[in-house]
Design an enzyme around this catalytic site. Structure first.
Site: not given
Ligand code: SF4
Length: 326
Positions: A9, A71, A93, A123, A224-225
């Site tokens: 991602c 995270h 992120c 996270e 997790s995902n």
């Molecule tokens: S929250 Fe986590 S899974 Fe979603 S875009 Fe950001 S890094 Fe990627």
């Protein structure tokens, strides 16, 4: 059949680039608090290039360069890193940082905060650690429907909810509905906290399900995902397994004529999916096709300080799509 989208991602791409640029700007070693993303192949590659992954700040020498993982971290960690004189680069992120902002607003408003998430996930630890209790509010972690019934808050009229970004969309919807019925005044995020990448990868798996007999999810066991993708497949009635790489395929899962669906968690590099496909071909798989699915064009800006330090210049401003996500 390959699910679309799958794999990296925008937040993971950014986090890995942050480490690469920090190595370029500061030279090895650069220290990273926790796994920058949950994938051993990526971590091993970055280690070979001079990244050192640590679990505690006292493992980092004074004035060294320290990167916070995608995270995110608690406020106390930020403060301690400053006190130790470390050069901090934040690879959190932007979609996790958005949840941090919500948490800080709820704390300022004196609300109790309920977070839906998994205990102990970095996270969740980081997000709950953004909450300032000085206005009287406190935090509560809810992992499932049973947790909703067990909640005890200070004032049922002053509660808010946020979620981990990588949860199952369906499970979270049920927990949110239960929270609304217990706390009708609950304040919810304006936009989903479950991020675009988590949602689109789960949608990708759902569209595989009517066409396949078995789903293989490529991802780390602590991702997790990736775990949620396996759950989505299983809850749709399909046999599904999480594999870290091609070496973990168990031939007992395979039988003549079955159709295999493949997807990958948001921290899984494409090369691991390619290797899995090659291994399945060696085992007799025939045609490989990619499902129709969402095209993703999201990307996040790198920290300006890092771009300056590497004499690179940000070439773009926030896109409309990115602004909407934030
Ligand atoms: S929250 Fe986590 S899974 Fe979603 S875009 Fe950001 S890094 Fe990627």
């Amino acid at each position: 059949m390959l699910a679309k989208p799958r794999g990296f991602c925008a937040g993971v791409v950014r986090a890995v680039q942050v480490v690469e640029l920090a190595l370029e700007a500061h030279g090895a070693p650069v220290y990273v608090l926790h796994e920058i993303i949950h994938n051993q192949r990526v971590l091993a590659d970055l280690c070979n290039r001079g990244a050192v992954f640590v679990e505690r700040l006292d493992e980092v020498p004074p004035r060294a360069c320290l990167i916070f993982s995608a995270h995110g971290v608690a406020r106390t960690i930020e403060r301690e890193a400053r006190q130790r004189g470390l050069q901090v680069i934040d690879a959190t992120c932007p979609l996790v940082a958005k949840v941090h902002l919500e948490v800080m607003q709820h704390a300022r408003a004196g609300r109790d905060l309920i977070m839906i998430g998994h205990a102990g996930h970095p996270e969740v630890v980081g997000t709950l650690g953004r909450f300032d209790t000085s206005r009287g509010g406190s935090t509560h972690l809810v992992e499932n429907l049973d947790g909703v019934q067990a909640l005890r808050v200070r004032d049922p009229m002053r509660v808010a909810v946020v979620t981990q970004t990588t949860l199952s969309v369906e499970d979270t919807r049920r927990v949110l509905a239960a929270l609304r019925s217990r706390f009708p005044a609950i304040v919810e995020p304006r936009r989903d906290d479950i991020c675009y990448a988590t949602q689109s990868r789960q949608n990708g798996v759902r569209s595989l399900l009517p066409r396949v007999d078995l789903v293989l999810v490529v991802g780390a066991r602590n991702s997790s995902n990736a775990n949620r993708l396996r759950e989505v497949a299983r809850s749709g009635g399909c046999e599904a397994h999480l594999v870290q790489d091609a070496g973990e395929i168990d031939v007992r899962w395979l039988r003549p004529g079955i159709v295999i669906g493949i997807t990958a968690g948001a921290s899984t590099p494409a090369v691991l999916v390619d290797e899995l496909v090659e291994r399945l071909k060696d085992l007799g798989a025939g045609v490989v096709t990619e499902m129709d699915g969402e095209d993703e064009s999201v990307s996040f800006r790198l920290p300006a300080s890092l771009l300056r330090a590497t004499a690179r210049h940000p070439t773009r401003t926030t896109t409309d799509e990115e602004a909407q996500l934030l």
